[in-house]
Design an enzyme around this catalytic site. Structure first.
Site, PDB file in Angstrom:
ATOM      1  N   GLY A   1       1.181  -1.543   0.277  1.00  0.00           N
ATOM      2  CA  GLY A   1      -0.615  -0.123   0.037  1.00  0.00           C
ATOM      3  C   GLY A   1       1.140   1.161  -0.062  1.00  0.00           C
ATOM      4  O   GLY A   1       0.478   2.236   0.358  1.00  0.00           O
TER       5      GLY A   1
ATOM      6  N   ASP B   1      -5.635   9.974   2.094  1.00  0.00           N
ATOM      7  CA  ASP B   1      -4.701  11.217   0.904  1.00  0.00           C
ATOM      8  C   ASP B   1      -5.183  11.732  -0.449  1.00  0.00           C
ATOM      9  O   ASP B   1      -4.732  11.295  -1.264  1.00  0.00           O
ATOM     10  CB  ASP B   1      -3.219  10.755   1.262  1.00  0.00           C
TER      11      ASP B   1
HETATM   12  C1  GDL Z   1       0.217   7.047   3.952  1.00  0.00           C
HETATM   13  C2  GDL Z   1      -0.671   6.297   3.083  1.00  0.00           C
HETATM   14  C3  GDL Z   1       0.784   5.134   2.539  1.00  0.00           C
HETATM   15  C4  GDL Z   1       2.347   5.257   2.959  1.00  0.00           C
HETATM   16  C5  GDL Z   1       2.168   5.415   3.661  1.00  0.00           C
HETATM   17  C6  GDL Z   1       3.785   6.084   4.571  1.00  0.00           C
HETATM   18  C7  GDL Z   1      -2.076   5.349   5.105  1.00  0.00           C
HETATM   19  C8  GDL Z   1      -3.369   4.944   5.590  1.00  0.00           C
HETATM   20  N1  GDL Z   1      -2.018   5.655   3.667  1.00  0.00           N
HETATM   21  O1  GDL Z   1       0.157   8.208   5.101  1.00  0.00           O
HETATM   22  O2  GDL Z   1      -0.198   4.709   1.693  1.00  0.00           O
HETATM   23  O3  GDL Z   1       2.712   4.221   2.173  1.00  0.00           O
HETATM   24  O4  GDL Z   1       1.169   6.812   4.447  1.00  0.00           O
HETATM   25  O5  GDL Z   1       3.818   7.670   3.950  1.00  0.00           O
HETATM   26  O6  GDL Z   1      -1.022   5.573   5.620  1.00  0.00           O
END
Ligand code: GDL
Length: 455
Positions: free
Chosen positions: A16, A124
């Protein structure tokens, strides 16, 4: 706590992060490790799969669908849950029925490929709505609940066992406290989101050093359910110079009973994640005592065979020191900390007083330098390629330190200026970003202040 991995508790890995998604081969390797170690969930949501977020309305091509189908089958064969997410939040019109149809078509394609678990993510994204949406729903949270509940019902009608996950716009304590998403966002989610839906949470911060039971219990009352942890402890997409191979830590085993699962979103470079995933698996199934350093050392022993070389064997002790240099976001490992303290102490003293300590210290850094150099001989080339830039940079800094101490140790040079031949201004440590970084300094209390500039 073995039931964690067999029952409803979700334990596993989120793909993710921002940046290049993993390759199919890396994912298959991941599935093998996960099933060997008792983890049960793989969550597919790479931010830079275009169809996941930027062009979320568009179906996958036949070739892309085939590749996803292979992943779903590979998970099924290993008894792993495959979860697929869409992130429509960049530009969705919440009150437009055609948008719901787009989401359904996208999930329909995944259902046909055998996917049974889904998620809608709203992290985001800009936290403002089109005026027509504001008028209809009144709040951002209500608009999202409308869309997510509808898609959840639609999915369950087609797949009764579907697990459905939701990521809110404020997904950590700091964002919620700052009012992201609007007044009462999380309370509205707690009230209006159907109870079967699971809600992601990253802890007090996006990258949480600790996630305590007290913090989660407070959240449970607002969300009216146990949150599902999206753990960014080992994510490195926000800093291209680092990676994190320290243990899963800053969470106690009691946390497991307070959440519906623990999913980690680790380093972008797949080869860095061995210890991360191994120690998560240990944490998920451990008894009441969790010693993260012991888990780290055990995982390092298991990772060590990946460091076979074309020449003389490397040593586990050196690998542990390297791992300690790239440990956790808020913490160096103990061996790296000792090395750093030693360097700092030496540099703060008059070279005339260094004596044997300078010699001993130079021996230690030469050994680490040599280890970094020997990594070029790794037989596991993807691991070396992932390490190369970081370790190169470490080696250069160790080299500079070594040369500086060697120069200053010479009687007659104690007060002389050192002009390295190798580190010319504008080459190492150079560039626009590095110069920008020198303009402001992060102080120990967390504030950032300009560095006074000389004339
Ligand atoms: C975030 C992003 C994720 C990202 C992480 C670290 C979530 C829910 N979303 O905010 O995609 O990899 O920070 O940069 O964590």
């Amino acid at each position: 706590m073995a039931t964690n991995t067999t029952g409803n508790f979700l334990a596993g890995v989120i793909e993710g992060f921002y940046g290049p998604p993993w390759t199919q081969a890396e994912r298959f390797e991941l599935f093998d490790l996960m099933s060997r170690w008792g983890l049960n969930t793989y969550f597919y949501c790479p931010k830079d799969d275009l169809n996941q977020r930027a062009i979320w309305r568009e179906l996958y091509s036949a070739a892309e669908a085939e590749a996803l189908g292979e992943l779903i089958q590979a998970c099924l064969q290993r008894n792993l849950r495959f979860v697929y997410a869409l992130s429509p939040g960049l530009d969705i019109r919440y009150s437009n029925a055609a948008e719901l149809d787009h989401l359904k078509k996208r999930f329909e394609q995944m259902l046909e490929l055998g996917c049974k678990n889904f998620a809608l993510l709203f992290d985001d994204i800009p936290d403002r709505m089109d005026p027509a949406d504001s008028q209809r729903f009144g709040s951002f949270a209500s608009a999202q609940c409308h869309v997510v509940n509808e898609i959840f019902r639609w999915t369950r009608a087609r797949c009764a066992e579907a697990r459905f996950l939701f990521c809110p716009t404020p997904y950590c304590g700091r964002m919620a406290a700052g009012g992201l998403g609007g007044e009462g966002y999380l309370s509205i989610i707690g009230r209006e989101l159907l109870p079967e839906l699971e809600v992601f949470w990253t802890g007090p911060e996006i990258i949480s050093r600790e996630i305590t039971v007290a913090h989660i219990r407070e959240l449970q009352t607002v969300l009216r359910r146990k949150p599902l942890i999206w753990d960014n402890l080992h994510a490195n997409d926000y800093d291209g110079r680092r990676f994190f191979c320290g243990p899963y830590s800053g969470r106690t085993p009691e946390l497991r009973a307070e959440v519906s699962g623990l999913l980690i979103n680790p380093n972008t470079e797949f080869p860095f994640n061995f210890v991360t995933i191994r120690t998560l698996a240990e944490f998920v199934s451990c008894s009441a005592n969790w010693d993260c350093r012991q888990a780290y050392l055990a995982a390092m022993r298991e990772w060590f065979p990946y460091f076979a070389t074309s020449g003389q064997p490397l040593s586990l002790e050196d690998l542990i020191l390297l791992g300690d240099c790239y440990y956790l976001p808020y913490e160096d490992g103990p061996e790296a900390k000792k090395l750093f303290d030693r360097a700092r102490d030496l540099l703060s003293q008059n070279p005339a007083t260094w004596g044997d300590e300078a010699i001993a210290f130079r021996k230690q850094i030469s050994r680490l330098k040599e280890f970094c150099f020997r990594l070029t001989e790794l037989r596991h080339r993807p691991l070396f390629y992932a390490l190369n830039r970081r370790v190169w940079e470490l080696r250069e800094e160790l080299d500079l330190l070594d040369r500086y101490i060697a120069f200053k140790s010479v009687v007659g040079n104690h007060d002389a200026a050192y002009h390295p031949e190798s580190h010319l201004p504008g080459t190492y440590r150079g560039g626009f970003v590095a110069r920008l970084q020198c303009l402001m300094v992060t102080q120990t209390n967390g504030t950032i202040a300009p560095v006074p500039q000389g004339e």
